[in-house]
Design a protein around this motif. Sequence first.
Motif, short mmCIF file in Angstrom:
data_model
loop_
_atom_site.label_atom_id
_atom_site.label_comp_id
_atom_site.label_asym_id
_atom_site.label_seq_id
_atom_site.Cartn_x
_atom_site.Cartn_y
_atom_site.Cartn_z
N TYR A 185 0.86 -1.19 0.00
CA TYR A 185 0.00 0.00 0.00
C TYR A 185 0.90 1.24 0.00
O TYR A 185 1.88 1.32 0.75
N ASN A 234 3.45 -9.54 0.45
CA ASN A 234 2.13 -9.81 -0.14
C ASN A 234 2.28 -10.28 -1.58
O ASN A 234 1.93 -9.55 -2.51
N GLU A 254 -0.78 -1.87 6.51
CA GLU A 254 -1.90 -2.49 5.79
C GLU A 254 -1.56 -3.91 5.35
O GLU A 254 -0.44 -4.17 4.91
N THR A 255 -2.52 -4.80 5.43
CA THR A 255 -2.40 -6.09 4.74
C THR A 255 -2.89 -5.86 3.31
O THR A 255 -3.46 -4.81 2.99
N GLU A 294 -5.37 -7.27 1.97
CA GLU A 294 -6.85 -7.24 2.00
C GLU A 294 -7.35 -5.86 2.45
O GLU A 294 -8.24 -5.28 1.82
N THR A 295 -6.76 -5.31 3.53
CA THR A 295 -7.26 -4.01 4.01
C THR A 295 -6.89 -2.90 3.01
O THR A 295 -7.68 -2.01 2.74
N GLY A 296 -5.66 -2.98 2.47
CA GLY A 296 -5.20 -1.95 1.54
C GLY A 296 -6.02 -1.95 0.26
O GLY A 296 -6.39 -0.89 -0.27
N ALA A 347 -9.10 -3.11 -0.17
CA ALA A 347 -10.48 -2.67 0.10
C ALA A 347 -10.54 -1.14 0.16
O ALA A 347 -11.43 -0.50 -0.43
N LYS A 348 -9.55 -0.54 0.85
CA LYS A 348 -9.51 0.93 0.92
C LYS A 348 -9.36 1.56 -0.46
O LYS A 348 -9.95 2.59 -0.77
N THR A 349 -8.50 0.91 -1.27
CA THR A 349 -8.21 1.44 -2.61
C THR A 349 -9.45 1.40 -3.50
O THR A 349 -9.77 2.39 -4.18
N GLN A 398 -12.52 1.41 -2.55
CA GLN A 398 -13.46 2.41 -2.06
C GLN A 398 -13.03 3.81 -2.51
O GLN A 398 -13.84 4.63 -2.92
#
Length: 353
Positions: A226, A253, A313-314, A316-318, A320-322, A324
Amino acid sequence: MIFVTGGAGFIGANFVLDWLKGSDEPVLNVDKLTYAGNLGTLKSLKDDARHVFARADICDRAAIDALLDRHKPRAILHFAAESHVDRSIHGPADFVQTNVVGTFTLLEAARTHWSKLPEDEKQAFRFLHVSTDEVYGSLSATDPQFSETTPYAPNSPYSATKAGSDHLVRAYHHTYGLPVLTTNCSNNYGPYQFPEKLIPLMIANALGGKPLPIYGDGQNVRDWLYVGDHCAAIRQVLARGVPGETYNVGGWNERKNLEVVHTLCDLLDQAKPKSSGSYRNQVTYVKDRPGHDRRYAIDARKLERELSWKPAETFETGLAKTVQWYLDNQAWADEVASGDYRKWVGTNYAQRA
Ligand code: NAD
Ligand code: DAU
Protein backbone atom coordinates in the motif's frame (compact mmCIF):
# COMPACT_ATOMS: atom_id res chain seq x y z
CA MET A 1 12.75 22.39 3.65
CA ILE A 2 12.82 19.15 1.70
CA PHE A 3 13.15 19.05 -2.11
CA VAL A 4 10.94 16.41 -3.72
CA THR A 5 11.13 15.47 -7.41
CA GLY A 6 8.10 13.88 -9.10
CA GLY A 7 5.74 15.03 -6.36
CA ALA A 8 2.79 15.31 -8.77
CA GLY A 9 2.98 11.59 -9.65
CA PHE A 10 1.40 8.70 -7.80
CA ILE A 11 3.89 7.94 -5.02
CA GLY A 12 5.44 11.42 -4.87
CA ALA A 13 2.04 13.09 -4.37
CA ASN A 14 1.02 10.57 -1.71
CA PHE A 15 4.35 11.28 -0.03
CA VAL A 16 3.86 15.08 -0.10
CA LEU A 17 0.30 14.80 1.25
CA ASP A 18 1.39 12.42 4.04
CA TRP A 19 4.46 14.53 4.87
CA LEU A 20 2.43 17.70 5.35
CA LYS A 21 -0.11 15.82 7.47
CA GLY A 22 2.64 14.94 9.93
CA SER A 23 5.09 17.86 9.68
CA ASP A 24 5.24 21.60 9.18
CA GLU A 25 8.56 21.39 7.34
CA PRO A 26 7.87 22.84 3.87
CA VAL A 27 8.17 20.85 0.66
CA LEU A 28 9.55 22.16 -2.62
CA ASN A 29 7.84 19.95 -5.20
CA VAL A 30 9.70 19.86 -8.54
CA ASP A 31 7.87 18.12 -11.35
CA LYS A 32 7.88 18.36 -15.14
CA LEU A 33 4.18 17.42 -15.28
CA THR A 34 4.44 14.69 -17.89
CA TYR A 35 1.30 12.69 -18.69
CA ALA A 36 1.76 11.03 -15.25
CA GLY A 37 1.94 14.26 -13.24
CA ASN A 38 -1.30 15.75 -12.02
CA LEU A 39 -1.66 18.85 -9.90
CA GLY A 40 -5.32 17.95 -9.27
CA THR A 41 -4.00 15.35 -6.80
CA LEU A 42 -2.51 18.19 -4.74
CA LYS A 43 -5.46 20.56 -4.86
CA SER A 44 -5.98 20.29 -1.08
CA LEU A 45 -2.60 22.11 -0.77
CA LYS A 46 -3.57 25.01 -3.05
CA ASP A 47 -3.53 27.62 -0.29
CA ASP A 48 -0.95 25.90 1.90
CA ALA A 49 2.25 27.94 2.14
CA ARG A 50 4.18 24.82 3.18
CA HIS A 51 3.86 23.44 -0.37
CA VAL A 52 5.87 25.21 -3.07
CA PHE A 53 5.44 23.83 -6.58
CA ALA A 54 7.97 24.39 -9.38
CA ARG A 55 7.40 23.02 -12.86
CA ALA A 56 10.86 21.90 -14.02
CA ASP A 57 12.61 19.03 -15.75
CA ILE A 58 15.25 17.25 -13.67
CA CYS A 59 17.39 17.17 -16.83
CA ASP A 60 17.52 21.01 -16.78
CA ARG A 61 20.65 21.70 -14.74
CA ALA A 62 20.22 25.48 -14.67
CA ALA A 63 16.65 25.21 -13.36
CA ILE A 64 17.63 22.69 -10.67
CA ASP A 65 20.67 24.78 -9.60
CA ALA A 66 18.48 27.88 -9.29
CA LEU A 67 15.92 26.02 -7.15
CA LEU A 68 18.62 24.59 -4.87
CA ASP A 69 20.32 28.00 -4.47
CA ARG A 70 17.04 29.69 -3.68
CA HIS A 71 15.48 27.15 -1.32
CA LYS A 72 18.57 25.52 0.25
CA PRO A 73 16.93 22.18 1.09
CA ARG A 74 18.32 19.89 3.77
CA ALA A 75 17.39 16.83 1.69
CA ILE A 76 16.46 15.78 -1.83
CA LEU A 77 13.94 12.97 -2.26
CA HIS A 78 14.05 11.74 -5.82
CA PHE A 79 10.79 10.17 -7.04
CA ALA A 80 10.68 11.57 -10.60
CA ALA A 81 10.96 8.91 -13.27
CA GLU A 82 9.33 7.40 -16.29
CA SER A 83 7.73 4.48 -14.46
CA HIS A 84 5.63 2.26 -16.74
CA VAL A 85 7.23 -0.91 -18.12
CA ASP A 86 4.90 -1.19 -21.15
CA ARG A 87 5.68 2.40 -22.18
CA SER A 88 9.40 1.64 -21.86
CA ILE A 89 8.94 -1.18 -24.37
CA HIS A 90 7.19 1.13 -26.86
CA GLY A 91 9.51 4.13 -26.33
CA PRO A 92 12.67 3.61 -24.26
CA ALA A 93 14.29 6.97 -25.11
CA ASP A 94 12.33 8.98 -22.53
CA PHE A 95 13.35 6.44 -19.90
CA VAL A 96 17.05 6.83 -20.64
CA GLN A 97 16.63 10.60 -20.62
CA THR A 98 14.72 11.04 -17.36
CA ASN A 99 15.84 8.02 -15.37
CA VAL A 100 19.54 8.06 -16.28
CA VAL A 101 20.38 11.55 -17.57
CA GLY A 102 17.89 13.18 -15.19
CA THR A 103 19.24 11.35 -12.14
CA PHE A 104 22.79 12.18 -13.21
CA THR A 105 21.89 15.87 -13.60
CA LEU A 106 20.21 15.93 -10.20
CA LEU A 107 23.20 14.22 -8.58
CA GLU A 108 25.59 16.77 -10.09
CA ALA A 109 23.41 19.65 -8.91
CA ALA A 110 23.09 18.03 -5.46
CA ARG A 111 26.85 17.54 -5.21
CA THR A 112 27.49 21.21 -5.99
CA HIS A 113 24.84 22.35 -3.50
CA TRP A 114 26.07 19.95 -0.79
CA SER A 115 29.76 20.84 -1.21
CA LYS A 116 28.96 24.52 -0.43
CA LEU A 117 27.07 23.78 2.81
CA PRO A 118 28.58 24.53 6.23
CA GLU A 119 30.03 21.37 7.84
CA ASP A 120 27.07 20.60 10.18
CA GLU A 121 24.54 20.99 7.34
CA LYS A 122 26.77 18.93 5.07
CA GLN A 123 26.75 16.10 7.62
CA ALA A 124 22.97 16.23 7.94
CA PHE A 125 22.22 16.49 4.19
CA ARG A 126 20.61 13.47 2.46
CA PHE A 127 19.91 12.47 -1.14
CA LEU A 128 17.23 9.77 -1.04
CA HIS A 129 16.77 7.88 -4.28
CA VAL A 130 13.45 6.06 -4.72
CA SER A 131 13.97 2.92 -6.76
CA THR A 132 12.36 -0.39 -7.55
CA ASP A 133 12.68 -4.12 -6.97
CA GLU A 134 12.63 -4.60 -10.76
CA VAL A 135 16.38 -3.89 -10.88
CA TYR A 136 16.93 -7.41 -9.46
CA GLY A 137 15.27 -9.11 -12.46
CA SER A 138 12.93 -12.07 -12.24
CA LEU A 139 12.56 -14.92 -9.68
CA SER A 140 11.41 -18.49 -10.22
CA ALA A 141 8.58 -19.81 -8.03
CA THR A 142 11.04 -21.31 -5.53
CA ASP A 143 13.79 -18.65 -5.42
CA PRO A 144 14.21 -16.72 -2.16
CA GLN A 145 12.96 -13.12 -2.15
CA PHE A 146 15.23 -10.27 -3.35
CA SER A 147 17.54 -9.02 -0.61
CA GLU A 148 19.81 -5.97 -0.67
CA THR A 149 22.67 -8.21 -1.86
CA THR A 150 20.83 -9.84 -4.76
CA PRO A 151 22.81 -9.09 -7.96
CA TYR A 152 21.24 -6.61 -10.38
CA ALA A 153 19.72 -8.22 -13.51
CA PRO A 154 17.22 -5.75 -15.02
CA ASN A 155 15.17 -7.08 -17.94
CA SER A 156 13.12 -4.16 -19.33
CA PRO A 157 14.23 -0.76 -20.59
CA TYR A 158 12.48 0.69 -17.51
CA SER A 159 14.32 -1.49 -15.01
CA ALA A 160 17.62 -1.11 -16.88
CA THR A 161 17.39 2.67 -16.61
CA LYS A 162 16.41 2.48 -12.93
CA ALA A 163 19.38 0.14 -12.36
CA GLY A 164 21.61 2.68 -14.13
CA SER A 165 20.33 5.44 -11.87
CA ASP A 166 20.91 3.28 -8.76
CA HIS A 167 24.51 2.71 -9.84
CA LEU A 168 25.09 6.43 -10.35
CA VAL A 169 23.68 7.17 -6.89
CA ARG A 170 25.95 4.53 -5.37
CA ALA A 171 28.98 5.93 -7.23
CA TYR A 172 28.30 9.48 -5.96
CA HIS A 173 28.55 8.17 -2.41
CA HIS A 174 31.60 6.01 -3.02
CA THR A 175 33.50 8.60 -5.05
CA TYR A 176 32.40 11.97 -3.69
CA GLY A 177 30.98 11.06 -0.29
CA LEU A 178 27.50 12.43 -1.12
CA PRO A 179 25.23 11.13 1.70
CA VAL A 180 22.86 9.03 -0.38
CA LEU A 181 20.17 6.52 0.59
CA THR A 182 18.43 4.17 -1.85
CA THR A 183 15.13 2.37 -1.39
CA ASN A 184 14.09 -0.51 -3.68
CA CYS A 185 10.38 -1.06 -3.35
CA SER A 186 7.90 -3.59 -4.70
CA ASN A 187 4.63 -2.82 -6.54
CA ASN A 188 2.65 0.00 -4.97
CA TYR A 189 -1.10 0.53 -5.11
CA GLY A 190 -3.51 3.01 -3.55
CA PRO A 191 -5.15 6.40 -4.18
CA TYR A 192 -4.10 8.62 -7.12
CA GLN A 193 -2.39 5.90 -9.18
CA PHE A 194 -2.44 6.57 -12.92
CA PRO A 195 -4.85 4.10 -14.59
CA GLU A 196 -2.18 2.60 -16.87
CA LYS A 197 -1.05 0.35 -13.97
CA LEU A 198 -2.71 -2.99 -13.18
CA ILE A 199 -4.93 -2.17 -10.18
CA PRO A 200 -6.42 1.22 -11.21
CA LEU A 201 -6.72 0.01 -14.82
CA MET A 202 -8.74 -3.02 -13.75
CA ILE A 203 -10.99 -0.95 -11.48
CA ALA A 204 -11.63 1.61 -14.25
CA ASN A 205 -12.26 -1.06 -16.90
CA ALA A 206 -14.51 -3.07 -14.61
CA LEU A 207 -16.66 -0.03 -13.82
CA GLY A 208 -16.66 1.03 -17.48
CA GLY A 209 -17.92 -2.40 -18.61
CA LYS A 210 -14.69 -3.01 -20.55
CA PRO A 211 -12.54 -6.17 -20.81
CA LEU A 212 -10.05 -6.82 -17.96
CA PRO A 213 -6.90 -7.59 -20.00
CA ILE A 214 -4.69 -10.26 -18.37
CA TYR A 215 -1.26 -10.54 -19.96
CA GLY A 216 -0.19 -14.12 -20.78
CA ASP A 217 -1.44 -16.77 -18.35
CA GLY A 218 -2.05 -14.35 -15.43
CA GLN A 219 0.30 -16.37 -13.19
CA ASN A 220 3.03 -13.69 -12.92
CA VAL A 221 3.59 -12.72 -9.30
CA ARG A 222 4.01 -9.25 -7.83
CA ASP A 223 4.60 -8.30 -4.18
CA TRP A 224 2.07 -5.56 -3.34
CA LEU A 225 2.53 -2.69 -0.90
CA TYR A 226 0.00 0.00 0.00
CA VAL A 227 1.43 3.38 -1.03
CA GLY A 228 1.03 4.86 2.48
CA ASP A 229 3.31 2.13 3.82
CA HIS A 230 5.91 2.98 1.17
CA CYS A 231 5.73 6.65 2.18
CA ALA A 232 6.21 5.70 5.84
CA ALA A 233 9.25 3.62 4.91
CA ILE A 234 10.77 6.55 3.01
CA ARG A 235 10.25 8.88 5.98
CA GLN A 236 11.94 6.35 8.21
CA VAL A 237 14.90 5.85 5.85
CA LEU A 238 15.30 9.62 5.53
CA ALA A 239 15.29 10.06 9.30
CA ARG A 240 17.37 7.08 10.35
CA GLY A 241 18.94 5.40 7.32
CA VAL A 242 22.71 5.08 7.10
CA PRO A 243 24.25 7.01 4.16
CA GLY A 244 25.48 4.68 1.43
CA GLU A 245 23.02 1.92 2.43
CA THR A 246 20.17 0.51 0.37
CA TYR A 247 16.87 -0.68 1.86
CA ASN A 248 14.37 -3.07 0.30
CA VAL A 249 10.74 -2.15 0.92
CA GLY A 250 7.94 -4.69 0.52
CA GLY A 251 4.74 -5.90 2.10
CA TRP A 252 5.18 -9.70 2.11
CA ASN A 253 2.13 -9.81 -0.14
CA GLU A 254 2.95 -11.98 -3.13
CA ARG A 255 -0.04 -12.46 -5.40
CA LYS A 256 -0.57 -13.84 -8.91
CA ASN A 257 -2.02 -11.23 -11.26
CA LEU A 258 -5.16 -13.28 -11.83
CA GLU A 259 -5.72 -13.53 -8.06
CA VAL A 260 -5.39 -9.74 -7.75
CA VAL A 261 -7.94 -9.16 -10.51
CA HIS A 262 -10.36 -11.73 -9.07
CA THR A 263 -10.09 -10.10 -5.62
CA LEU A 264 -10.80 -6.69 -7.17
CA CYS A 265 -13.84 -8.12 -8.97
CA ASP A 266 -15.14 -9.64 -5.73
CA LEU A 267 -14.74 -6.32 -3.90
CA LEU A 268 -16.58 -4.51 -6.69
CA ASP A 269 -19.29 -7.19 -6.75
CA GLN A 270 -19.97 -6.30 -3.11
CA ALA A 271 -19.60 -2.53 -3.35
CA LYS A 272 -21.23 -1.93 -6.75
CA PRO A 273 -23.06 -5.08 -7.90
CA LYS A 274 -24.06 -5.39 -11.56
CA SER A 275 -27.38 -6.86 -12.61
CA SER A 276 -25.62 -8.85 -15.37
CA GLY A 277 -23.42 -10.97 -13.04
CA SER A 278 -19.91 -10.80 -11.62
CA TYR A 279 -17.18 -8.44 -12.82
CA ARG A 280 -15.08 -11.62 -13.13
CA ASN A 281 -16.92 -12.28 -16.42
CA GLN A 282 -15.05 -9.31 -17.94
CA VAL A 283 -11.63 -11.04 -17.56
CA THR A 284 -9.95 -11.48 -20.96
CA TYR A 285 -6.58 -13.05 -21.72
CA VAL A 286 -4.40 -10.99 -24.07
CA LYS A 287 -0.94 -11.29 -25.64
CA ASP A 288 1.85 -11.23 -23.06
CA ARG A 289 4.22 -8.36 -22.31
CA PRO A 290 7.56 -9.00 -24.12
CA GLY A 291 10.20 -10.14 -21.60
CA HIS A 292 7.55 -10.25 -18.86
CA ASP A 293 9.26 -10.86 -15.48
CA ARG A 294 7.68 -13.89 -13.84
CA ARG A 295 7.95 -13.12 -10.16
CA TYR A 296 9.04 -10.28 -7.86
CA ALA A 297 9.28 -10.73 -4.10
CA ILE A 298 10.95 -8.56 -1.49
CA ASP A 299 12.77 -9.53 1.67
CA ALA A 300 12.20 -6.41 3.79
CA ARG A 301 13.84 -7.72 6.96
CA LYS A 302 16.72 -5.21 6.93
CA LEU A 303 14.30 -2.26 7.05
CA GLU A 304 12.20 -3.98 9.71
CA ARG A 305 15.21 -4.91 11.84
CA GLU A 306 17.34 -1.78 11.52
CA LEU A 307 14.73 0.95 11.19
CA SER A 308 11.73 -0.68 12.89
CA TRP A 309 9.47 -0.23 9.87
CA LYS A 310 6.45 -2.48 9.37
CA PRO A 311 3.60 -2.11 6.88
CA ALA A 312 0.34 -1.04 8.51
CA GLU A 313 -1.90 -2.49 5.79
CA THR A 314 -2.40 -6.09 4.74
CA PHE A 315 -3.19 -6.69 1.09
CA GLU A 316 -6.85 -7.24 2.00
CA THR A 317 -7.26 -4.01 4.01
CA GLY A 318 -5.20 -1.95 1.54
CA LEU A 319 -7.08 -3.22 -1.51
CA ALA A 320 -10.48 -2.67 0.10
CA LYS A 321 -9.51 0.93 0.92
CA THR A 322 -8.21 1.44 -2.61
CA VAL A 323 -11.36 0.16 -4.30
CA GLN A 324 -13.46 2.41 -2.06
CA TRP A 325 -11.21 5.39 -2.89
CA TYR A 326 -11.67 4.89 -6.65
CA LEU A 327 -15.42 4.53 -6.18
CA ASP A 328 -15.52 7.77 -4.18
CA ASN A 329 -13.18 9.66 -6.55
CA GLN A 330 -14.38 8.80 -10.01
CA ALA A 331 -14.04 12.46 -11.03
CA TRP A 332 -10.27 12.27 -10.40
CA ALA A 333 -10.00 9.07 -12.44
CA ASP A 334 -12.09 10.52 -15.31
CA GLU A 335 -9.99 13.68 -15.36
CA VAL A 336 -6.65 11.86 -15.72
CA ALA A 337 -8.01 9.48 -18.35
CA SER A 338 -7.82 12.30 -20.90
CA GLY A 339 -7.16 12.29 -24.64
CA ASP A 340 -3.48 11.33 -24.34
CA TYR A 341 -4.28 8.44 -22.08
CA ARG A 342 -6.87 7.13 -24.53
CA LYS A 343 -4.20 7.22 -27.25
CA TRP A 344 -1.91 5.08 -25.04
CA VAL A 345 -4.68 2.54 -24.44
CA GLY A 346 -5.02 2.23 -28.24
CA THR A 347 -1.27 1.74 -28.67
CA ASN A 348 -0.84 -0.80 -25.87
CA TYR A 349 -3.95 -2.91 -26.16
CA ALA A 350 -4.85 -2.91 -29.87
CA GLN A 351 -1.87 -5.11 -30.68
CA ARG A 352 -2.65 -7.56 -27.86
CA ALA A 353 -6.04 -8.59 -29.22
P1 NAD B 1 4.54 8.16 -11.78
O1 NAD B 1 4.82 7.80 -13.20
O2 NAD B 1 3.15 8.07 -11.25
O3 NAD B 1 5.04 9.65 -11.48
C1 NAD B 1 6.25 10.14 -11.96
C2 NAD B 1 6.28 11.64 -11.74
O4 NAD B 1 7.56 12.13 -12.20
C3 NAD B 1 5.22 12.40 -12.54
O5 NAD B 1 4.61 13.39 -11.73
C4 NAD B 1 6.01 13.04 -13.68
O6 NAD B 1 5.44 14.26 -14.14
C5 NAD B 1 7.36 13.27 -13.02
N1 NAD B 1 8.46 13.33 -14.00
C6 NAD B 1 8.71 12.46 -15.01
N2 NAD B 1 9.79 12.87 -15.71
C7 NAD B 1 10.25 13.98 -15.11
C8 NAD B 1 11.34 14.86 -15.35
N3 NAD B 1 12.18 14.65 -16.38
N4 NAD B 1 11.53 15.91 -14.53
C9 NAD B 1 10.68 16.14 -13.49
N5 NAD B 1 9.61 15.36 -13.22
C10 NAD B 1 9.40 14.30 -14.02
O7 NAD B 1 5.53 7.24 -10.93
P2 NAD B 1 5.30 6.56 -9.50
O8 NAD B 1 4.61 5.27 -9.69
O9 NAD B 1 4.77 7.58 -8.58
O10 NAD B 1 6.83 6.22 -9.13
C11 NAD B 1 7.63 7.17 -8.42
C12 NAD B 1 9.01 6.56 -8.22
O11 NAD B 1 8.91 5.35 -7.49
C13 NAD B 1 9.72 6.20 -9.53
O12 NAD B 1 11.08 6.51 -9.39
C14 NAD B 1 9.53 4.69 -9.65
O13 NAD B 1 10.59 4.11 -10.36
C15 NAD B 1 9.53 4.28 -8.20
N6 NAD B 1 8.77 3.08 -7.85
C16 NAD B 1 7.47 2.93 -8.27
C17 NAD B 1 6.74 1.80 -7.87
C18 NAD B 1 5.31 1.62 -8.26
O14 NAD B 1 4.76 0.53 -8.03
N7 NAD B 1 4.64 2.58 -8.84
C19 NAD B 1 7.36 0.83 -7.06
C20 NAD B 1 8.69 1.02 -6.68
C21 NAD B 1 9.38 2.15 -7.07
O1 DAU C 1 7.87 -3.74 -8.89
C1 DAU C 1 7.83 -2.34 -8.83
C2 DAU C 1 7.33 -1.80 -10.15
O2 DAU C 1 5.94 -2.07 -10.20
C3 DAU C 1 7.59 -0.32 -10.33
O3 DAU C 1 8.98 -0.09 -10.36
C4 DAU C 1 6.95 0.20 -11.62
O4 DAU C 1 7.12 1.60 -11.72
C5 DAU C 1 5.47 -0.14 -11.58
O5 DAU C 1 4.87 0.25 -12.80
C6 DAU C 1 5.26 -1.65 -11.36
O6 DAU C 1 5.69 -2.41 -12.51
P1 DAU C 1 4.84 -3.65 -13.07
O7 DAU C 1 5.18 -3.86 -14.48
O8 DAU C 1 4.91 -4.81 -12.15
O9 DAU C 1 3.35 -3.01 -12.89
P2 DAU C 1 2.05 -3.02 -13.83
O10 DAU C 1 0.96 -2.44 -13.00
O11 DAU C 1 2.29 -2.44 -15.17
O12 DAU C 1 1.77 -4.57 -14.00
C7 DAU C 1 1.60 -5.43 -12.90
C8 DAU C 1 1.43 -6.85 -13.44
O13 DAU C 1 0.19 -6.93 -14.15
C9 DAU C 1 2.48 -7.26 -14.45
O14 DAU C 1 2.80 -8.62 -14.27
C10 DAU C 1 1.83 -7.04 -15.80
C11 DAU C 1 0.37 -7.31 -15.52
N1 DAU C 1 -0.61 -6.55 -16.32
C12 DAU C 1 -0.49 -5.20 -16.38
C13 DAU C 1 -1.37 -4.43 -17.11
C14 DAU C 1 -1.23 -2.94 -17.20
C15 DAU C 1 -1.67 -7.21 -16.95
O15 DAU C 1 -1.79 -8.46 -16.87
N2 DAU C 1 -2.55 -6.46 -17.68
C16 DAU C 1 -2.44 -5.10 -17.81
O16 DAU C 1 -3.29 -4.48 -18.53
